[in-house]
Design an enzyme around this catalytic site. Structure first.
Site, short mmCIF file in Angstrom:
data_model
loop_
_atom_site.label_atom_id
_atom_site.label_comp_id
_atom_site.label_asym_id
_atom_site.label_seq_id
_atom_site.Cartn_x
_atom_site.Cartn_y
_atom_site.Cartn_z
N GLY A 263 0.84 -1.19 0.00
CA GLY A 263 0.00 0.00 0.00
C GLY A 263 0.87 1.24 0.00
O GLY A 263 2.10 1.17 0.08
N GLU A 288 -0.07 -1.96 -7.05
CA GLU A 288 -0.84 -0.85 -7.62
C GLU A 288 0.05 0.34 -7.89
O GLU A 288 -0.04 0.99 -8.90
CB GLU A 288 -1.83 -0.36 -6.56
CG GLU A 288 -3.12 -0.97 -6.57
CD GLU A 288 -3.98 -0.33 -5.49
OE1 GLU A 288 -5.03 -0.91 -5.26
OE2 GLU A 288 -3.63 0.71 -4.90
N ASN A 378 -9.67 7.80 3.43
CA ASN A 378 -9.37 7.87 1.99
C ASN A 378 -10.34 7.00 1.19
O ASN A 378 -11.08 7.49 0.35
CB ASN A 378 -7.93 7.42 1.73
CG ASN A 378 -6.92 8.26 2.48
OD1 ASN A 378 -7.12 9.46 2.65
ND2 ASN A 378 -5.86 7.64 2.96
N GLY A 382 -7.06 -0.41 -3.31
CA GLY A 382 -6.93 -1.76 -3.85
C GLY A 382 -6.76 -2.80 -2.77
O GLY A 382 -6.56 -3.99 -3.08
C1 LIG Z 1 -5.33 3.39 6.53
C2 LIG Z 1 -4.55 4.60 6.05
C3 LIG Z 1 -5.41 5.84 6.20
C4 LIG Z 1 -3.29 4.74 6.89
O1 LIG Z 1 -2.43 5.65 6.30
P1 LIG Z 1 -1.25 6.33 7.13
O2 LIG Z 1 -0.58 7.30 6.24
O3 LIG Z 1 -0.45 5.27 7.76
O4 LIG Z 1 -2.19 7.00 8.19
P2 LIG Z 1 -2.00 8.27 9.07
O5 LIG Z 1 -0.84 8.07 9.98
O6 LIG Z 1 -2.07 9.48 8.24
O7 LIG Z 1 -3.31 8.10 9.92
C5 LIG Z 1 -4.51 8.54 9.46
C6 LIG Z 1 -5.16 9.51 10.44
O8 LIG Z 1 -6.27 8.84 11.03
C7 LIG Z 1 -6.14 8.84 12.43
N1 LIG Z 1 -6.68 7.60 12.96
C8 LIG Z 1 -6.27 6.37 12.64
N2 LIG Z 1 -6.99 5.50 13.34
C9 LIG Z 1 -7.87 6.18 14.07
C10 LIG Z 1 -8.87 5.81 14.98
N3 LIG Z 1 -9.11 4.55 15.28
N4 LIG Z 1 -9.61 6.77 15.54
C11 LIG Z 1 -9.38 8.05 15.25
N5 LIG Z 1 -8.43 8.46 14.41
C12 LIG Z 1 -7.68 7.53 13.84
C13 LIG Z 1 -4.67 8.93 12.67
O9 LIG Z 1 -4.40 9.32 13.98
C14 LIG Z 1 -4.29 9.94 11.60
O10 LIG Z 1 -4.75 11.20 11.98
P3 LIG Z 1 -3.98 12.55 11.54
O11 LIG Z 1 -4.10 12.63 10.04
O12 LIG Z 1 -4.76 13.61 12.25
O13 LIG Z 1 -2.58 12.37 12.02
C15 LIG Z 1 -4.14 4.42 4.56
O14 LIG Z 1 -3.21 3.40 4.46
C16 LIG Z 1 -5.32 4.09 3.69
O15 LIG Z 1 -6.05 4.96 3.26
N6 LIG Z 1 -5.57 2.78 3.42
C17 LIG Z 1 -6.69 2.32 2.66
C18 LIG Z 1 -6.36 2.20 1.20
C19 LIG Z 1 -5.38 1.11 0.94
O16 LIG Z 1 -5.15 0.23 1.73
N7 LIG Z 1 -4.77 1.13 -0.22
C20 LIG Z 1 -3.86 0.07 -0.55
C21 LIG Z 1 -3.27 0.22 -1.81
S1 LIG Z 1 -2.63 1.89 -2.05
#
Ligand SMILES: CC(C)(COP(=O)(O)OP(=O)(O)OC[C@H]1O[C@@H](n2cnc3c(N)ncnc32)[C@H](O)[C@@H]1OP(=O)(O)O)[C@@H](O)C(=O)NCCC(=O)NCCS
Ligand SMILES: CC(C)(COP(=O)(O)OP(=O)(O)OC[C@H]1O[C@@H](n2cnc3c(N)ncnc32)[C@H](O)[C@@H]1OP(=O)(O)O)[C@@H](O)C(=O)NCCC(=O)NCCS
Lengths: 504, 504
Positions: A263, A288, A378, A382
């Site tokens: 990812g 992806e 987001n 995928g």
């Molecule tokens: C899950 C996902 C958001 C994590 O991405 P990341 O860059 O590691 O995430 P972040 O550290 O920015 O965390 C996301 C935000 O949500 C918040 N958050 C995460 N879990 C939370 C929860 N249980 N409750 C409240 N807030 C939460 C984090 O604290 C962070 O907040 P901030 O932006 O204010 O710092 C991202 O991987 C994603 O969108 N995945 C789904 C799509 C995917 O899997 N694609 C795969 C192929 S590209």
């Protein structure tokens, strides 16, 4: 004009215009199919001009892309009120806010399925806006750093606007492999048996009569901003590498493993970077998105080949790769996202998919999209294409965040994107839980023991034990299952605060 | 002995023994791989004898099947305490109770993935117990009414026990098409492009040295007990037929539709029966299980070909089909369940999957397995294989049941088996909701309007409206999301009772 050399089909010359003019071809309620996948290969000028029109006119556009767009395009589309609907993925804070405040409809889809759904519904696409590095002498489009759904859009669109981006070197031509899938019942076998197999053409074949405008731009892709690995992401990477080494030791995998999918974001990038100093060799990717780490692995001689639907790298990495592109070119292929994410190919090749979760629960269900069950982060991207159909589906996240107020391991996820049936391995900086072949109650013990943070561990254990008294395949206390999220919303922390304990 | 003619490989003759004797080959902690898929083609005598041993000895068996077994085999395995673990599917009330009271571990898997997981983990199968209609002259097994995971079990097992069932006519031979999948990275293309394509052999190739015992039986398959269509299932069938007719009218499908998959049970059976008097023609099936309705459709000249992993019919239908088998034989094929449920083939052929839900929520998430989030019903079966990868994924259930106390449309499902991303169409006797391309808030309106029962409709609407005030892509009131299930548990009804309203 030097740039015009990129158009090798002379009949298009009189279609050359400005972005502003091209943007006027869009009608207020149009359905647009636009290139762009995780910031790569999106429209840098025409679509932004459309967004600007939104500030002055009443637009109600449906904008369908590959995945997320770069710069402020999604933000401006949202802020200007130009959007009725957006799909299948986004990652923009402003757009997110508009989604959550009900300014527009957002349809979050499996990225491998958008083309399928459009085709099945025979959706009318009014205009396709596609970034190109060049036009072939037949009038076909050579895409830039992503393929996404562009071939499907141009096939289904009434009109096509092409945006030629001269910030990309022309020798990008050749890395794409485009093949449209025929609708069922005439769907053919996808004859990919290795990530390096090519089955199509290096350009998107289009009907030249559909081309309404051609625009030039020099704006590069919005660079990926990837935070460097930190203690957490490095610990996660280490757990995964140890696990995979052990699988090799057990004879289940060879040192080349199986094609990797990772990812986007810092965790995935850190994990892949971890492979640089590993004993694995002749690795391949069938993913992806390719990030900086892909090129680190090429440079380290660890990676043989990488297939994806886009290349999304930092400014530094972009510079390195594209000033020296011949070094990488024969090791790369970019495909339509319904092929990069195809169930057929993912199962056949046996992909090892590593994706990031927002949270997971003690039984192994994963939430990838919704903050406290309601707000969109987001989208599923995928992750589901790979998790359901791959060889191994790994989900990672930190055990806690925001000053310990959030435990990413909860009694019950507040939204389910990946069910207990689709999740093989869970990892936090605390450790790794291999769930394959385990029943829910076995999983719960392992997840709490290996993945939860010490400060939340005993409460998770207590929940599990109290729920287990009432039996059930998947023990739960329905009245408490979502209480951790409720506490976070009400009190800003998932921790039990004193008064609450008293009032219980 | 006439029955011995069914063994065309003479070296097996001295392996013939009784079921009791064969059952003694099993060690107390063995992992067994057993034939049987939705009551069809399971062991009628050896496995029951193993279950009986459980009453006298301390057995801790892991029993892996294709899907559910017939008669009381699963009940006896559970009651006798013989089981440590059971997978990947069951449908027995006694076993269910043992699962929910934590007498054993139950691993509920996608039926298309069990063979994959066993292979990936290189699980040691101690003994395979496989029902056969005959043995070829090479010593290979000709299965009976199901294939399931039998070929994987015999490949991985140390010992094989074959149970020859003479209640099936020998001319069953020829309907099977067996092909094992090589582990990745050597996995090959599955060259099925039509449901009638054959890619393997009509027998399961085994190593004759592994055969430890051969047993004869005459016990027929436990017959399917299918309730006749009632007003609800007929209404559901009608909604689906109207929907599909409209898809044809819109030019999205032809009158032959695309290959059909239908879950087991009375609703699925009623829907398929509904096709008898429809305008559709030259239909095909690419399913897991064939029920009575499949043969009704053959008789009506509506169905051209049916592929599945098992045939599970009523006594009446069995009589009709097997006394006249040549009439149906060239229109049928039975395959291993990782091919009947293969993501590759399901996507390529574009399956229309119709499965039954326990409940679904206003945003389109489906629960197929857990009663009020904790108790196991049967398992996910193949519903996920078809829902994720098919052309169209339809889920059906009644809008209410048990004297109106249960609404099968709830604010939030108590367990998620099929996420909002995988559910295209929802149907109750009230109506049908086509969710394709819709955002969660659009889906909620449609589902409540078209599918909910009038007595629960206004409360669902109120929930949605109140939740919507707080925004979010998927509006929820976390503290109430599961309250309908809590009420059902506490008060025996999902309806709001007066006192409750007062105390809120
Ligand atoms: C899950 C996902 C958001 C994590 O991405 P990341 O860059 O590691 O995430 P972040 O550290 O920015 O965390 C996301 C935000 O949500 C918040 N958050 C995460 N879990 C939370 C929860 N249980 N409750 C409240 N807030 C939460 C984090 O604290 C962070 O907040 P901030 O932006 O204010 O710092 C991202 O991987 C994603 O969108 N995945 C789904 C799509 C995917 O899997 N694609 C795969 C192929 S590209
Ligand atoms: C979902 C499934 C159980 C429905 O089957 P069915 O025969 O239509 O269901 P039934 O009418 O027997 O209903 C199941 C029981 O659960 C009860 N039930 C259903 N929903 C309930 C709810 N929300 N709360 C409490 N009880 C509920 C029903 O009232 C019924 O109870 P009963 O046995 O006491 O009458 C069944 O289709 C299944 O197991 N599906 C999953 C596997 C699958 O889809 N396979 C596809 C390929 S075969």
């Amino acid at each position: 004009m030097k740039d015009q050399k990129r158009i090798r089909y002379s009949k298009y010359i009189d279609k050359i215009t400005t972005a502003e003019m091209a943007a006027t071809f869009i009608q207020p309620k149009d359905v647009l199919g636009v290139s762009g996948f995780t910031k790569a290969g999106d429209s840098k000028t025409v679509l932004p001009c459309v967004a600007q029109r939104g500030y002055k006119e009443n637009l109600q556009l449906t904008v369908i892309s590959g995945a997320s767009l770069g710069y402020d395009t999604d933000a401006d589309l949202a802020k200007s009120g130009a959007l009725l609907k957006r799909l299948p993925f986004q990652a923009d804070p402003t757009l997110r806010k508009s989604i959550d405040t009900h300014q527009l409809f957002y349809v979050d889809q499996h990225l491998g399925q958008t083309a399928e759904i459009l085709q099945n519904l025979q959706t009318k696409i009014d205009v396709a806006i596609i970034e190109a590095v060049a036009i072939t002498k037949e009038g076909y489009i050579v895409p830039t750093t992503s393929v996404g759904n562009s071939a499907t859009f141009t096939e289904m669109a009434e009109k096509i606007i092409i945006e030629i981006n001269t910030s990309f070197p022309e020798n990008l031509e050749g890395i794409h492999d485009i093949k449209l899938q025929k609708p069922q019942p005439n769907r053919e076998i996808i004859p990919i048996t290795q990530s390096s197999d090519r089955i199509g053409t290096p350009y998107i074949k289009i009907d030249p009569h559909k081309v309404a405008a051609i625009v030039f731009t020099k704006v590069p892709d919005a660079p990926a901003r990837i935070a460097s690995p930190d203690a957490n992401t490095q610990a996660i990477a280490k757990h995964i590498l140890n696990f995979l080494e052990n699988e090799v030791a057990l004879g289940r995998l060879t040192p080349s493993l199986l094609p990797l999918q990772a990812g986007i974001g810092k965790t995935a990038n850190a994990i892949l970077s971890g492979f640089v100093h590993s004993n694995f060799e002749n690795l391949t990717m069938y993913s992806e998105v390719l990030q900086d780490s892909t090129f680190e692995l090429f440079d380290a001689g660890k990676l043989k080949f990488a297939s994806a639907s886009s290349i999304t790298v930092s400014e530094e990495c972009f510079e390195k790769v594209f000033t020296n592109f011949e070094k990488y070119k024969d090791k790369l292929v970019l495909r339509p996202q319904n092929i990069s994410n195809s169930p057929e190919v993912i199962r056949r090749l046996g992909i090892i998919g590593i994706n990031t979760a927002i949270e997971f629960d003690i039984y192994g269900n994963v939430n990838s999209t919704h903050i406290t069950g309601t707000k969109m982060m987001n989208g599923i991207g995928g992750s589901g294409d790979f998790a359901r159909n791959g060889y191994l589906s790994v989900f990672v996240c930190p055990s806690i965040s925001k000053n310990d107020t959030i435990s990413h391991i909860v009694p019950m996820v507040s939204h389910t994107d990946h069910t207990e049936h689709d999740v093989d391995v869970l990892v936090t900086e605390q450790g790794l839980a291999d769930l394959r072949g385990l029943a829910p109650r076995e999983r719960a013990k392992l997840i709490i023991e290996n993945c939860a943070h010490p400060i939340y561990k005993s409460e998770l254990k207590t929940y599990f034990e109290r729920a287990s008294k009432f039996g059930g395949q998947t023990p739960h206390l329905l009245e408490e299952a979502l209480s951790w999220h409720q506490r976070l919303k009400l009190h800003g922390t998932m921790k039990k605060v004193k008064q609450q304990v008293a009032s219980h």
